[in-house]
Write a protein that holds these residues in place. Sequence first.
Motif, PDB file in Angstrom:
ATOM      1  N   VAL A   1      -5.947   3.455   0.027  1.00 22.71           N
ATOM      2  CA  VAL A   1      -5.827   2.599  -1.733  1.00 22.71           C
ATOM      3  C   VAL A   1      -7.161   2.281  -2.229  1.00 22.71           C
ATOM      4  CG1 VAL A   1      -4.487   1.072  -2.583  1.00 22.71           C
ATOM      5  CG2 VAL A   1      -3.137   2.264  -1.355  1.00 22.71           C
ATOM      6  N   ALA A   2      -8.022   2.024  -1.077  1.00 26.00           N
ATOM      7  CA  ALA A   2      -8.856   1.254  -1.489  1.00 26.00           C
ATOM      8  C   ALA A   2      -9.816   2.655  -1.997  1.00 26.00           C
ATOM      9  CB  ALA A   2      -9.834   0.319  -0.529  1.00 26.00           C
ATOM     10  N   LYS A   3     -10.120   3.433  -1.213  1.00 23.11           N
ATOM     11  CA  LYS A   3     -11.050   4.817  -1.721  1.00 23.11           C
ATOM     12  C   LYS A   3     -10.771   5.507  -3.362  1.00 23.11           C
ATOM     13  CE  LYS A   3     -12.609   8.553  -0.591  1.00 23.11           C
ATOM     14  NZ  LYS A   3     -12.521   9.840   0.337  1.00 23.11           N
ATOM     15  N   PHE A   4      -9.629   5.247  -3.909  1.00 22.45           N
ATOM     16  CA  PHE A   4      -8.505   6.125  -5.193  1.00 22.45           C
ATOM     17  C   PHE A   4      -8.817   4.900  -5.758  1.00 22.45           C
ATOM     18  CE2 PHE A   4      -7.850   9.528  -1.432  1.00 22.45           C
ATOM     19  CZ  PHE A   4      -8.381  10.433  -2.244  1.00 22.45           C
ATOM     20  N   PHE A   5      -8.215   3.704  -5.343  1.00 18.74           N
ATOM     21  CA  PHE A   5      -8.158   3.282  -6.880  1.00 18.74           C
ATOM     22  C   PHE A   5      -8.860   1.845  -6.542  1.00 18.74           C
ATOM     23  CE2 PHE A   5      -3.723   5.371  -5.541  1.00 18.74           C
ATOM     24  CZ  PHE A   5      -3.641   5.868  -6.347  1.00 18.74           C
TER      25      PHE A   5
ATOM     26  N   ASN B   1       0.806  -1.211  -0.472  1.00 22.17           N
ATOM     27  CA  ASN B   1       0.196  -0.163  -0.271  1.00 22.17           C
ATOM     28  C   ASN B   1       0.970   1.617   0.198  1.00 22.17           C
ATOM     29  OD1 ASN B   1       1.301   0.070   2.423  1.00 22.17           O
ATOM     30  ND2 ASN B   1      -0.922  -1.031   3.350  1.00 22.17           N
ATOM     31  N   GLY B   2       1.938   1.901   0.853  1.00 20.27           N
ATOM     32  CA  GLY B   2       2.586   2.576   1.183  1.00 20.27           C
ATOM     33  C   GLY B   2       3.526   2.831  -0.217  1.00 20.27           C
ATOM     34  N   MET B   3       4.325   1.665  -1.179  1.00 17.71           N
ATOM     35  CA  MET B   3       4.916   1.867  -2.400  1.00 17.71           C
ATOM     36  C   MET B   3       3.550   2.327  -3.997  1.00 17.71           C
ATOM     37  SD  MET B   3       6.593  -1.390  -5.122  1.00 17.71           S
ATOM     38  CE  MET B   3       7.135  -1.748  -3.609  1.00 17.71           C
ATOM     39  N   ILE B   4       2.270   1.535  -3.351  1.00 16.62           N
ATOM     40  CA  ILE B   4       1.284   2.463  -4.692  1.00 16.62           C
ATOM     41  C   ILE B   4       1.265   4.855  -3.742  1.00 16.62           C
ATOM     42  CG2 ILE B   4      -1.244   2.033  -5.218  1.00 16.62           C
ATOM     43  CD1 ILE B   4      -1.143  -0.552  -4.526  1.00 16.62           C
ATOM     44  N   LEU B   5       0.619   4.615  -2.848  1.00 13.35           N
ATOM     45  CA  LEU B   5       0.941   5.795  -2.341  1.00 13.35           C
ATOM     46  C   LEU B   5       1.961   6.444  -2.802  1.00 13.35           C
ATOM     47  CD1 LEU B   5      -1.122   5.384   1.032  1.00 13.35           C
ATOM     48  CD2 LEU B   5      -2.085   5.649  -0.944  1.00 13.35           C
ATOM     49  N   LEU B   6       3.347   6.277  -2.776  1.00 14.64           N
ATOM     50  CA  LEU B   6       3.836   7.003  -3.435  1.00 14.64           C
ATOM     51  C   LEU B   6       4.495   7.349  -5.136  1.00 14.64           C
ATOM     52  CD1 LEU B   6       6.628   5.847   0.111  1.00 14.64           C
ATOM     53  CD2 LEU B   6       5.913   8.544  -0.198  1.00 14.64           C
ATOM     54  N   THR B   7       4.272   5.862  -5.461  1.00 12.48           N
ATOM     55  CA  THR B   7       3.936   6.288  -6.488  1.00 12.48           C
ATOM     56  C   THR B   7       2.759   7.143  -7.639  1.00 12.48           C
ATOM     57  OG1 THR B   7       4.937   4.068  -6.275  1.00 12.48           O
ATOM     58  CG2 THR B   7       4.895   4.809  -8.709  1.00 12.48           C
ATOM     59  N   SER B   8       1.632   7.108  -6.523  1.00  9.88           N
ATOM     60  CA  SER B   8       0.916   7.499  -7.118  1.00  9.88           C
ATOM     61  C   SER B   8       0.746   8.907  -7.084  1.00  9.88           C
ATOM     62  CB  SER B   8      -0.918   7.109  -7.005  1.00  9.88           C
ATOM     63  OG  SER B   8      -0.803   7.426  -5.233  1.00  9.88           O
ATOM     64  N   ASN B   9      -0.740   9.562  -8.244  1.00  7.53           N
ATOM     65  CA  ASN B   9      -0.598  11.408  -7.309  1.00  7.53           C
ATOM     66  C   ASN B   9      -1.441  11.816  -6.278  1.00  7.53           C
ATOM     67  OD1 ASN B   9      -2.896  10.133  -7.869  1.00  7.53           O
ATOM     68  ND2 ASN B   9      -3.505  11.886  -9.435  1.00  7.53           N
ATOM     69  N   LYS B  10      -1.472  10.577  -5.552  1.00  4.85           N
ATOM     70  CA  LYS B  10      -1.996  10.734  -3.885  1.00  4.85           C
ATOM     71  C   LYS B  10      -1.499  10.230  -2.965  1.00  4.85           C
ATOM     72  CE  LYS B  10      -6.081  10.885  -5.649  1.00  4.85           C
ATOM     73  NZ  LYS B  10      -7.098  12.691  -5.856  1.00  4.85           N
ATOM     74  N   TYR B  11       0.120  10.493  -3.430  1.00  2.00           N
ATOM     75  CA  TYR B  11       1.763  10.654  -2.379  1.00  2.00           C
ATOM     76  C   TYR B  11       1.728  11.223  -1.226  1.00  2.00           C
ATOM     77  CZ  TYR B  11       2.985  14.578  -5.112  1.00  2.00           C
ATOM     78  OH  TYR B  11       3.314  15.879  -5.361  1.00  2.00           O
ATOM     79  N   ARG B  12       1.235  12.432  -1.685  1.00  2.49           N
ATOM     80  CA  ARG B  12       0.619  13.415   0.105  1.00  2.49           C
ATOM     81  C   ARG B  12       0.333  12.893   0.906  1.00  2.49           C
ATOM     82  NH1 ARG B  12      -1.124  15.903  -4.509  1.00  2.49           N
ATOM     83  NH2 ARG B  12       0.422  17.883  -5.168  1.00  2.49           N
TER      84      ARG B  12
END
Length: 495
Positions: free
Chosen positions: A416-420, A357-368
């Motif tokens: 991650v579940a909410k946005f992706f 999950n952390g890797m997905i967030l950091l690589t996406s436009n939701k990294y904030r």
Amino acid sequence: MDVIRKQGFLNTIISYAGMVIGYVNLVLLFPVLIPDADELGLTRFLVSVAAIYSQFAALGFTNISAKYFPYFRDRDKKHHGFLFLMLAIPLLGFAVVTGLFVLLKPAVVDYFGKNSPLAVEYYYYIIPLSFFTLLFILLDAYLRSLYKTVVQSFLKDFLERILMLAAVLCYAWGWVDFQWFLVIFIGANSAISLISIVYLLWLRQFFVTPGRGMFQVVRMKEVVQYGLYSFMGNVSSSIISFIDQAMIAHYLGLDGVAYYTTGYFITSAIMVPSRGLNKIASPQVADFFKSGNMAGLAKLYKNMTRVNMVVGFLLFLGIWCNVDNIFALMPKDFSQGRYVILFMGLSRLFDLATGINGMILLTSNKYRYDLYFNLLMMALVVYTNYLLIPPYGISGAAFASMVVFIIYNFFRVMVVAKFFKMQPFGWDSLLIVLISGLAFGASWLLPQLPYLLLDIAVRSILITVVYGGLIVALKVSPEVNNGIRKTLLRFGFAK
């Protein structure tokens, strides 16, 4: 997934070989070879401070590599000067952080001087250790982007630990005093950075000249903005992992750090498989986002979680069911870390169960969001450690970390579940937990055998047979079953 499986397998083999050496070093040899717990705690304290120091100096460039290198990748054009950017800016950051580090010494003396005087005495040894730590993490991030991870795993997980053992032996045999031991210890930690440069030269990928169009490949405003959030996220994450040690050193002294970090290290075996897989998964996540292949990313998310859970739960059972045997091999005082192993082991299991999950967030436009969660977690760690360390010692610190890590990963999964529209769990996750319970029950029913090594061997085999047999028979993880089948085919045991 084939690239991940192949390099992940090699990384895991190397990591476990290194883990064996690390276990022998930190659990069996170092407590005996460095009988002064304060001196032993200092070595671990220095490494932890260097990790934070280097993250401050890196300015988020380790994550920038994972996210943006796919846009720079062009060997004929020397990757548009990407490595130059990766090294030049963080090295300027290192100069600034070093200036602040020198100015902050009076505050450090005031905080640690009473219970941890060695941390003050060897304060400046942190600077060279931090420099080479920074250099390694930058080169490691660059090599991961090139899908070159195996050599780096060998250097960090295996060779570094061999060199550290050599340094400790020099001190234990009386060849050097403690001051020169620390110099050699820092050299052992630094050597892998220099070897990484040699490896890049051998690969002909050490492009350290600026590229003409390096500021046009991607909008620099976007890169700087991402780097700022990534920097703050990395720093807060590093501070989180250090807060418990710093507060233990303040309240209990460096000997408490030695006992705590030993228990912490024992549970790190649980994370070895995921680290091996994550090293190569990180650039693949970036490629999925670049191509917009969210179905592929969702599949990777579930597959990685399932494999990590299967292996992680087995390792946790092997450690916790043998915890009395482990402490029987160590000096008596180290048994204070018993509940550190329990709480940190459960914390690591939850980390594995929530996937990448952390890797997905950091690589996406939701990294904030990852930064927001890190800041929340940092505040919670300080508060819970403040409440629990004075009355409960290192067990309180471990319990505080467990609670905070569970909250932290829960929020990341929800985002991650909410946005992706993807999450890592399935019925197979629950089945893994149930099988783990059965394997633990089998170990609990086994009486303590009269010989220590015999008990370790029999108990571990029993857990593996019950757990592994049910995992394979019920086909909980197709990846594990396929891996076993391919291994049997390779050695001629199946058709």
